[in-house]
Design a protein around this motif. Structure first.
Motif, short mmCIF file in Angstrom:
data_model
loop_
_atom_site.label_atom_id
_atom_site.label_comp_id
_atom_site.label_asym_id
_atom_site.label_seq_id
_atom_site.Cartn_x
_atom_site.Cartn_y
_atom_site.Cartn_z
N VAL A 65 16.69 -28.98 31.52
CA VAL A 65 15.45 -29.50 31.17
C VAL A 65 14.73 -29.03 29.70
O VAL A 65 14.21 -29.84 29.49
CB VAL A 65 14.77 -28.85 32.08
N LEU A 66 15.63 -27.80 29.51
CA LEU A 66 15.47 -27.08 28.09
C LEU A 66 15.72 -28.68 26.72
O LEU A 66 15.87 -28.22 25.59
CB LEU A 66 16.43 -26.19 27.95
N ALA A 67 16.82 -29.65 26.78
CA ALA A 67 17.37 -30.25 26.37
C ALA A 67 16.57 -31.32 26.09
O ALA A 67 16.12 -31.09 24.64
CB ALA A 67 18.52 -30.58 26.02
N LYS A 68 15.47 -32.07 26.83
CA LYS A 68 14.80 -32.14 27.05
C LYS A 68 13.28 -31.48 26.21
O LYS A 68 12.84 -32.73 25.34
CB LYS A 68 13.70 -32.69 28.17
N VAL A 69 13.13 -30.61 26.03
CA VAL A 69 12.17 -29.69 26.12
C VAL A 69 12.18 -29.34 24.31
O VAL A 69 11.20 -30.40 23.32
CB VAL A 69 12.10 -27.92 26.21
N ARG A 70 13.48 -29.51 23.49
CA ARG A 70 13.70 -29.43 22.33
C ARG A 70 14.00 -30.62 21.63
O ARG A 70 13.33 -30.77 20.82
CB ARG A 70 15.27 -28.52 22.57
N ALA A 99 13.39 -21.36 24.17
CA ALA A 99 13.47 -22.72 24.37
C ALA A 99 12.54 -22.75 23.88
O ALA A 99 11.69 -24.08 23.07
CB ALA A 99 14.11 -23.49 25.07
N GLY A 100 10.70 -22.06 23.41
CA GLY A 100 10.21 -22.40 22.56
C GLY A 100 8.83 -23.70 23.43
O GLY A 100 8.11 -23.90 23.23
N ILE A 123 6.89 -9.96 34.88
CA ILE A 123 6.97 -11.03 34.35
C ILE A 123 6.44 -11.51 32.63
O ILE A 123 6.79 -12.13 31.08
CB ILE A 123 7.02 -12.18 34.86
N ARG A 124 5.16 -10.88 32.86
CA ARG A 124 3.60 -11.45 31.75
C ARG A 124 4.57 -10.34 30.67
O ARG A 124 4.92 -10.81 29.85
CB ARG A 124 2.52 -11.15 32.27
N ARG A 125 4.95 -9.18 30.97
CA ARG A 125 5.17 -8.17 29.93
C ARG A 125 6.98 -8.83 29.15
O ARG A 125 7.44 -8.59 27.84
CB ARG A 125 5.97 -7.22 30.20
N LEU A 126 7.88 -9.79 30.40
CA LEU A 126 9.00 -10.35 29.66
C LEU A 126 8.51 -11.09 28.66
O LEU A 126 9.42 -11.69 27.68
CB LEU A 126 9.72 -10.38 30.99
N VAL A 127 7.61 -12.10 28.74
CA VAL A 127 7.52 -13.15 28.68
C VAL A 127 6.99 -12.94 26.72
O VAL A 127 6.97 -13.67 25.84
CB VAL A 127 6.60 -14.12 29.35
N GLN A 128 6.43 -11.25 26.72
CA GLN A 128 5.93 -11.50 25.55
C GLN A 128 7.19 -10.95 25.03
O GLN A 128 7.10 -10.90 23.32
CB GLN A 128 4.70 -10.39 25.41
N GLU A 129 7.69 -10.46 25.18
CA GLU A 129 9.18 -9.47 24.93
C GLU A 129 10.09 -10.39 24.41
O GLU A 129 10.60 -10.78 23.04
CB GLU A 129 9.63 -8.65 25.55
N TYR A 130 9.95 -11.52 25.00
CA TYR A 130 11.60 -12.89 25.00
C TYR A 130 10.15 -13.84 23.59
O TYR A 130 10.89 -13.76 22.49
CB TYR A 130 11.37 -13.28 25.53
N ALA A 131 9.32 -14.05 23.99
CA ALA A 131 8.73 -14.32 22.50
C ALA A 131 8.26 -14.62 20.64
O ALA A 131 8.88 -14.73 20.05
CB ALA A 131 7.48 -15.11 23.05
N ASP A 132 8.22 -12.81 21.56
CA ASP A 132 8.87 -11.89 20.35
C ASP A 132 9.80 -12.10 19.53
O ASP A 132 9.57 -12.00 17.92
CB ASP A 132 8.23 -10.93 19.96
N LYS A 133 10.97 -11.83 20.49
CA LYS A 133 12.14 -12.10 19.60
C LYS A 133 12.15 -13.65 18.69
O LYS A 133 13.52 -13.93 18.73
CB LYS A 133 13.11 -12.45 21.17
N GLU A 134 11.65 -14.48 19.53
CA GLU A 134 11.49 -15.79 19.05
C GLU A 134 11.94 -16.79 17.64
O GLU A 134 12.27 -17.36 17.34
CB GLU A 134 10.97 -17.14 20.02
N VAL A 135 11.17 -15.32 16.82
CA VAL A 135 10.69 -15.73 15.34
C VAL A 135 11.54 -15.23 14.88
O VAL A 135 13.20 -15.16 14.41
CB VAL A 135 9.65 -15.36 15.07
#
Length: 135
Positions: A65-70, A99-100, A123-135
């Motif tokens: 599904v992430l290919a569809k997201v992209r 994946a954004g 989960i909330r902490r992990l989401v923030q951590e991964y979102a910060d790495k995305e940039v």
């Protein structure tokens, strides 16, 4: 295929907005291609990509599904939110967040945890951590 009947959606979105709807969106199941969104790009505030087969509880996340997201991110307006619903847990969270996506629908991995409150915060902490790495 259900999406073939979506020609009335432009009218539905217009009527919904005229009658006070603040947000309009669509959910796509696994088999629906992202390109069905193209006629509605200017009317969508959000899109939910369902990442498991509908009507079955506890199925694993389908990473395809992430290919569809992209693909959708390439043609949706930047302000259109993209959400994932189904099979989201700590083991696939990084892949999904990087994946954004803008939002996650998480049920089982929180509410069936020994401590749902602790699971939510982790989960909330992990989401923030991964979102910060995305940039």
């Amino acid at each position: 295929r259900c999406y073939r009947g979506l020609f009335v959606l432009r009218l539905w979105f217009s009527a919904a907005r005229k009658n006070g709807a603040r947000y309009c969106g669509l959910a796509l199941n696994l088999k629906t291609p992202a390109e069905v969104l193209l006629p509605y790009v200017d009317q969508l505030d959000y899109v939910i990509f369902v990442s498991v087969e509908a009507d079955y509880d506890g199925l694993p996340f389908r990473s395809g599904v992430l290919a569809k997201v992209r693909a959708a991110k390439a043609f949706l307006r930047p302000e259109t939110e993209i959400w994932i619903d189904g099979g989201v847990n700590e083991s696939n969270l990084q892949e999904i967040v990087t994946a954004g996506v803008d939002g996650l629908v998480i049920g089982r991995s929180i509410f069936q945890a020994p401590s749902p409150v602790a699971a939510y915060h982790r989960i909330r902490r992990l989401v923030q951590e991964y979102a910060d790495k995305e940039v």
